[in-house]
Design a protein around this motif. Structure first.
Motif, short mmCIF file in Angstrom:
data_model
loop_
_atom_site.label_atom_id
_atom_site.label_comp_id
_atom_site.label_asym_id
_atom_site.label_seq_id
_atom_site.Cartn_x
_atom_site.Cartn_y
_atom_site.Cartn_z
N LEU A 36 0.79 -1.22 0.00
CA LEU A 36 0.00 0.00 0.00
C LEU A 36 0.83 1.28 0.00
O LEU A 36 0.67 2.13 -0.86
CB LEU A 36 -0.93 0.02 1.22
N SER A 37 1.70 1.41 0.99
CA SER A 37 2.37 2.69 1.21
C SER A 37 3.36 3.00 0.09
O SER A 37 4.25 2.20 -0.20
CB SER A 37 3.12 2.67 2.55
N PRO A 38 3.21 4.17 -0.55
CA PRO A 38 4.18 4.56 -1.58
C PRO A 38 5.52 4.99 -0.99
O PRO A 38 6.52 5.09 -1.69
CB PRO A 38 3.49 5.72 -2.28
N LYS A 39 5.53 5.25 0.32
CA LYS A 39 6.75 5.65 1.00
C LYS A 39 7.15 4.58 2.00
O LYS A 39 6.35 4.14 2.80
CB LYS A 39 6.56 6.99 1.73
N LYS A 40 8.39 4.15 1.93
CA LYS A 40 8.90 3.13 2.84
C LYS A 40 9.85 3.78 3.85
O LYS A 40 10.36 4.87 3.64
CB LYS A 40 9.65 2.04 2.06
N THR A 41 10.05 3.08 4.94
CA THR A 41 10.97 3.59 5.96
C THR A 41 11.75 2.43 6.55
O THR A 41 11.37 1.28 6.41
CB THR A 41 10.19 4.34 7.06
N ARG A 42 12.86 2.74 7.18
CA ARG A 42 13.70 1.73 7.83
C ARG A 42 13.55 1.86 9.34
O ARG A 42 13.27 2.95 9.85
CB ARG A 42 15.17 1.93 7.44
N PRO A 43 13.76 0.76 10.07
CA PRO A 43 13.58 0.81 11.52
C PRO A 43 14.38 1.91 12.21
O PRO A 43 13.89 2.53 13.17
CB PRO A 43 14.03 -0.59 11.98
N TRP A 44 15.59 2.15 11.73
CA TRP A 44 16.43 3.15 12.40
C TRP A 44 16.05 4.58 12.02
O TRP A 44 16.50 5.54 12.63
CB TRP A 44 17.91 2.90 12.07
N MET A 45 15.17 4.73 11.00
CA MET A 45 14.72 6.06 10.59
C MET A 45 13.32 6.37 11.11
O MET A 45 12.90 7.52 11.14
CB MET A 45 14.71 6.15 9.06
N ALA A 46 12.59 5.33 11.50
CA ALA A 46 11.18 5.48 11.81
C ALA A 46 10.93 5.78 13.29
O ALA A 46 11.74 5.46 14.15
CB ALA A 46 10.43 4.21 11.42
N GLU A 47 9.77 6.37 13.54
CA GLU A 47 9.25 6.53 14.89
C GLU A 47 8.09 5.57 15.06
O GLU A 47 7.31 5.35 14.14
CB GLU A 47 8.78 7.96 15.13
N PHE A 50 -5.76 6.30 5.18
CA PHE A 50 -6.48 7.56 5.05
C PHE A 50 -5.84 8.67 5.90
O PHE A 50 -6.11 9.86 5.69
CB PHE A 50 -7.96 7.39 5.41
N ALA A 51 -5.00 8.29 6.85
CA ALA A 51 -4.34 9.31 7.68
C ALA A 51 -3.47 10.24 6.85
O ALA A 51 -3.21 11.39 7.25
CB ALA A 51 -3.48 8.62 8.75
N ASN A 52 -3.02 9.74 5.69
CA ASN A 52 -2.15 10.54 4.81
C ASN A 52 -2.93 11.23 3.70
O ASN A 52 -2.32 11.80 2.79
CB ASN A 52 -1.08 9.64 4.18
N SER A 53 -4.26 11.17 3.75
CA SER A 53 -5.07 11.68 2.65
C SER A 53 -4.89 13.18 2.43
O SER A 53 -4.84 13.97 3.39
CB SER A 53 -6.55 11.38 2.91
N ASP A 54 -4.81 13.56 1.17
CA ASP A 54 -4.72 14.98 0.81
C ASP A 54 -6.06 15.69 1.01
O ASP A 54 -6.13 16.92 0.94
CB ASP A 54 -4.30 15.13 -0.66
N SER A 55 -7.11 14.91 1.26
CA SER A 55 -8.45 15.50 1.40
C SER A 55 -8.74 15.98 2.81
O SER A 55 -9.83 16.55 3.04
CB SER A 55 -9.52 14.47 1.00
N SER A 94 -9.57 5.09 2.18
CA SER A 94 -8.50 4.10 2.28
C SER A 94 -8.31 3.37 0.96
O SER A 94 -9.24 2.71 0.47
CB SER A 94 -8.82 3.09 3.39
N LYS A 95 -7.14 3.46 0.41
CA LYS A 95 -6.83 2.74 -0.83
C LYS A 95 -6.95 1.24 -0.61
O LYS A 95 -7.48 0.51 -1.45
CB LYS A 95 -5.42 3.09 -1.29
N GLY A 96 -6.46 0.78 0.54
CA GLY A 96 -6.49 -0.64 0.83
C GLY A 96 -7.90 -1.20 0.83
O GLY A 96 -8.17 -2.25 0.24
N MET A 97 -8.82 -0.49 1.48
CA MET A 97 -10.19 -0.99 1.55
C MET A 97 -10.88 -0.94 0.20
O MET A 97 -11.69 -1.80 -0.13
CB MET A 97 -11.00 -0.19 2.58
N SER A 98 -10.55 0.06 -0.62
CA SER A 98 -11.17 0.16 -1.94
C SER A 98 -10.76 -0.99 -2.85
O SER A 98 -11.48 -1.36 -3.77
CB SER A 98 -10.81 1.49 -2.61
N LEU A 99 -9.60 -1.60 -2.57
CA LEU A 99 -9.13 -2.70 -3.39
C LEU A 99 -9.86 -4.01 -3.11
O LEU A 99 -9.85 -4.92 -3.95
CB LEU A 99 -7.61 -2.92 -3.15
#
Length: 774
Positions: free
Chosen positions: A204-215, A265-270, A693-698
């Motif tokens: 789903l997520s277009p942006k990935k993160t690494r454990p040492w970079m993430a909160e 949906f937390a990242n939604s531009d809307s 939610s993109k995931g739910m729409s799929l």
């Protein structure tokens, strides 16, 4: 207790424990790759081998049980070299693409390879180039060459999710995991959660993160009322993914499809960032101060003119938000409170109070039950983890399951008996059981109106009830036999349970001591109901001409109130909408205020079990909802309440009457009589934000389901168009055929197609309708 020795240390432990379990409990490290705490031992990776005195060869510790006097070594040179070889064989075809793998930094294989000093792959076989393979759900990607055949995903699908989606094809180096029953997949992500490498990754997520970079923020899920703990993984305020962790209760790392994939949906531009005022059809952004001033002015004007003000609260608000809103109502002369919690949690709590039963239960009590009934919920779209707990009881204890509903649930494949009944007849099953307890002995003589209840039950012969229900003799005999053999009975009560069935279940609990496990569809339905105490039907809130203004807090009334009624209310009432993302009501609101998202809040929920769940903030909202409500309360002349709201809720829920009472009043189940089919609504009270939610729409599917028998009689095929109508209106839609559905029942499970709501008088009661092929 028995005595064993591990690495020279004598340990006292219980019988029927594996070496690995005993070692871990006593701080002894044994490496594993395929072992998982929630699954039966698999024994495929061989890395957990140990030396046992008296055995020529090392044994796998995950499935070898300790015995009296056993002497075990876990860390010898021989074991170290053997584990190194096992890892080298695993690496033979495993791609060394760690820098681009989603699992890098939290990969179990990566850790083990480093731990055993392996710097390169010494063995190689010719293999195909890595490629993505289609999986059973679009929410998960499968990287076949990364798979180490630990079989965790295969077992998690069977044991935790109760499905059989995955299978093992081939043998030796040709063996691989394949999708064998894709139609069984519920997209819960159990397979993804247990994968120790990067063979399964979220899609789903277009942006990935690494454990040492993430909160990481540990919070409580805002979807259903099970109260799952989950971890929000974010970077720079962007929610990259959601995961579960074994240490977090009550779900121990498991999540459902919405909990794992329904938060993008937390990242939604809307999202709504600023206040908006609507005058006729013209909308314009205004400052928070201007909007707040206008709201205060309008509320005071309505109040001084003798009008009422309605408050419609989402059962996904925190307790702290709801408490402040309730305080706002105290300032006004005529305040009315409503919520979609009215349809089940509120009615449920009031029935508990009528019966004199304190509310609440412990998930651990499920394992104490010999027999569990499940009614009113498929434990799939909501409270999936309650279903997981029941499967654990079946697996470990041999608990028997009986389902009572209009169609198969997620537990039907492991159920001892599946009763398929028309809406409103579920109560008969529980009345028949209560009658057995009464005939066997007077267990409930201490209940005030026992004789009245007893007389009512005895007035109808079992044969009449059996005929009304359409029960086969063998099913009834088996049911009675199960009940008689069971020392402890549990009953899971879903939000689809009708009022009269709720009463019958509570009565059965009083007469038999059965444990009750309500499955609440909203994350804080219990908390909201306990705070408000007096909750009006949402339909009555919008219909009442004396109510001149309605403040809507994160609710979407279009999910459960007919559009015609809403349209009239939007024309005649002053509407204020507090929301994170635009909803249907946002289009008609005179004022719109931005509200904090679930990931921007601090507070508490009360789960369906009565457990307090803590909501933690991942990032700050531009306008914090709790701070705004406090400010509004003060400016209206109120004061910030002191004390702990959760303690007040707990006292209200746990309050126990000195004298218990059976519920004997009659209750209607079906509204209208102008049709031959029952239209039943399920999964209505989902979060309105899920449509973003993109995931739910799929994975969302057709909202209308009919039985195979009805499809054949009307010559309807899969995906045909059908027309459904009654005196309240008519709608046309695409239909799916559900083989397990009872004849004469139309199941309505909207994704976000709420056109059919108009056919209901009250959404929680079946509507009589007519059906034809369009």
């Amino acid at each position: 207790m028995i005595s064993v020795t591990i690495d020279g240390k004598e340990i006292k432990t219980e019988e029927k424990r594996t070496i690995l379990e005993v070692a871990r409990e006593n701080g002894v490290y044994i490496p594993t790759l395929c072992y998982h705490e929630r699954l039966f031992p698999i024994g495929s990776c061989r890395l957990c081998i140990v030396e046992i005195e008296g055995f020529d060869r090392p044994q796998t510790s995950c499935n070898t049980y300790v015995t009296e006097g056993m002497k075990i070594k876990t860390n010898t040179e021989r074991l170290y070299l053997m584990r190194r070889e096992f890892l080298k064989f695993i690496l033979m075809e495993h791609p060394l693409d760690c820098p681009q793998c989603d699992k890098a930094g939290e990969c179990k294989l990566q850790d083990l390879v480093y731990e055993h000093g392996i710097e390169k792959g010494e063995y190689k076989i010719d293999g195909k180039k890595e490629r993505l393979e289609p999986f059973s759900t679009p929410l998960i990607r499968k990287w076949a060459k990364r798979c180490v055949l630990c079989l965790r995903c295969y077992h998690a699908c069977l044991e935790s999710a109760g499905r059989g989606v995955l299978g093992i094809k081939g043998g030796g180096y040709e063996a691989k995991i394949e999708v064998v029953r894709g139609e069984e997949c519920i997209s819960c992500g159990e397979c993804l959660s247990v994968c120790p490498v990067g063979a399964l990754t979220e899609n789903l997520s277009p942006k990935k993160t690494r454990p040492w970079m993430a909160e990481e923020t540990v919070t409580t899920c805002s979807h259903c009322g099970f109260g799952c703990s989950l971890v929000l993984v974010s970077q720079d305020g962007y929610l990259a993914k959601v995961k579960g962790e074994e240490r977090l209760l009550p779900n121990s790392g498991s999540l459902c499809v919405r909990g794992r994939f329904g938060y993008d949906f937390a990242n939604s531009d809307s999202r709504i960032e600023r206040c908006v005022r609507r005058i006729y059809d013209e909308k314009r952004e205004i400052s928070l101060e201007e909007a707040e001033s206008e709201l205060i002015s309008r509320l005071k004007a309505i109040d001084s003119e003798g009008g009422g003000v309605g408050f419609l609260l989402s059962p996904r608000l925190t307790n702290e938000e709801a408490y402040l809103i309730a305080e706002l109502g105290k300032i006004l002369k005529k305040a009315y409170f409503s919520s979609s919690a009215y349809f089940f949690p509120y009615k449920l709590i009031n029935l508990y109070k009528s019966a004199g039963i304190p509310y609440g239960y412990d998930y651990g009590d499920i394992n104490a039950c010999d027999l569990i009934f499940v009614t009113g919920s498929d434990l799939l779209t909501d409270n999936h983890l309650l279903g997981v707990k029941i499967r654990e009881a079946v697996k470990k204890r041999g608990t028997k399951v009986v389902t009572v509903d209009q169609y198969d649930s997620s537990l039907s494949n492991i159920a001892h008996i599946n009763f398929r009944v028309r809406p409103g007849l579920e109560r008969i099953v529980f009345d028949v059981i209560a009658l057995e307890f009464i005939r066997e002995g007077d267990k409930a003589l201490n209940v005030s109106n026992y004789e009245e209840f007893r007389s009512r039950l005895l007035a109808t012969e079992r044969e009449e009830r059996q005929k009304e229900l359409g029960l086969k003799d063998e099913d009834l005999k088996e049911l009675i036999s199960l009940v008689r053999r069971s020392e402890k009975i549990g009953i899971v009560i879903g939000s689809g349970t009708k009022d009269s069935t709720l009463a019958s279940i509570l009565n059965l609990s009083l007469v038999s001591g059965s444990l009750l496990f309500p499955a609440i569809e909203q994350s804080n339905g219990i908390g909201i109901s306990a705070i408000l105490k007096n909750v009006l039907s949402p339909k009555d809130l919008f219909k009442d001409s004396n109510i001149k203004g309605i403040l809507v807090f994160e609710e979407e009334p279009a999910h459960y109130v007919p559009d015609s009624l809403l349209s009239e209310a939007y024309k005649s009432k002053y509407i204020v909408n507090f929301t994170f993302l635009p909803t249907y009501v946002t289009n008609y609101a005179h004022l719109v205020f931005p509200f904090s998202g679930f990931h921007e809040k601090e507070g508490t929920y009360v789960s369906g079990s009565g457990r307090i769940g803590y909501v933690k903030r991942m990032k700050m909202a531009r306008i914090d909802s709790l701070s705004f409500l406090k400010d509004l309360l003060l400016k209206l002349g109120g004061s910030i309440p002191e004390g702990d709201v959760t303690k007040e809720i707990n006292q209200y829920l746990k309050e126990e009457k000195k004298e218990k009472a059976f519920i004997v009043e009659s209750r209607t189940e079906v509204n209208g009589d102008d049709g031959e089919y029952f239209l039943v609504a399920k999964d209505i009270f989902k979060s309105p934000y899920l449509k973003y939610s993109k995931g739910m729409s799929l994975i969302d599917s057709s909202p209308i389901y009919i039985s195979m028998e009805d499809a054949n009689s009307l010559n309807i095929r899969q995906k045909d168009k059908v027309r459904i109508w009654n005196g309240r209106g008519s709608e046309t839609g695409e239909v799916s055929i559900e083989k397990s559905l009872v004849k004469g029942v139309i199941l309505y499970k909207p994704a976000f197609d709420f056109r059919f709501v108009k056919l209901f008088d009250e959404i929680d009661k079946p509507a009589k309708v007519k059906l034809e092929k369009a």
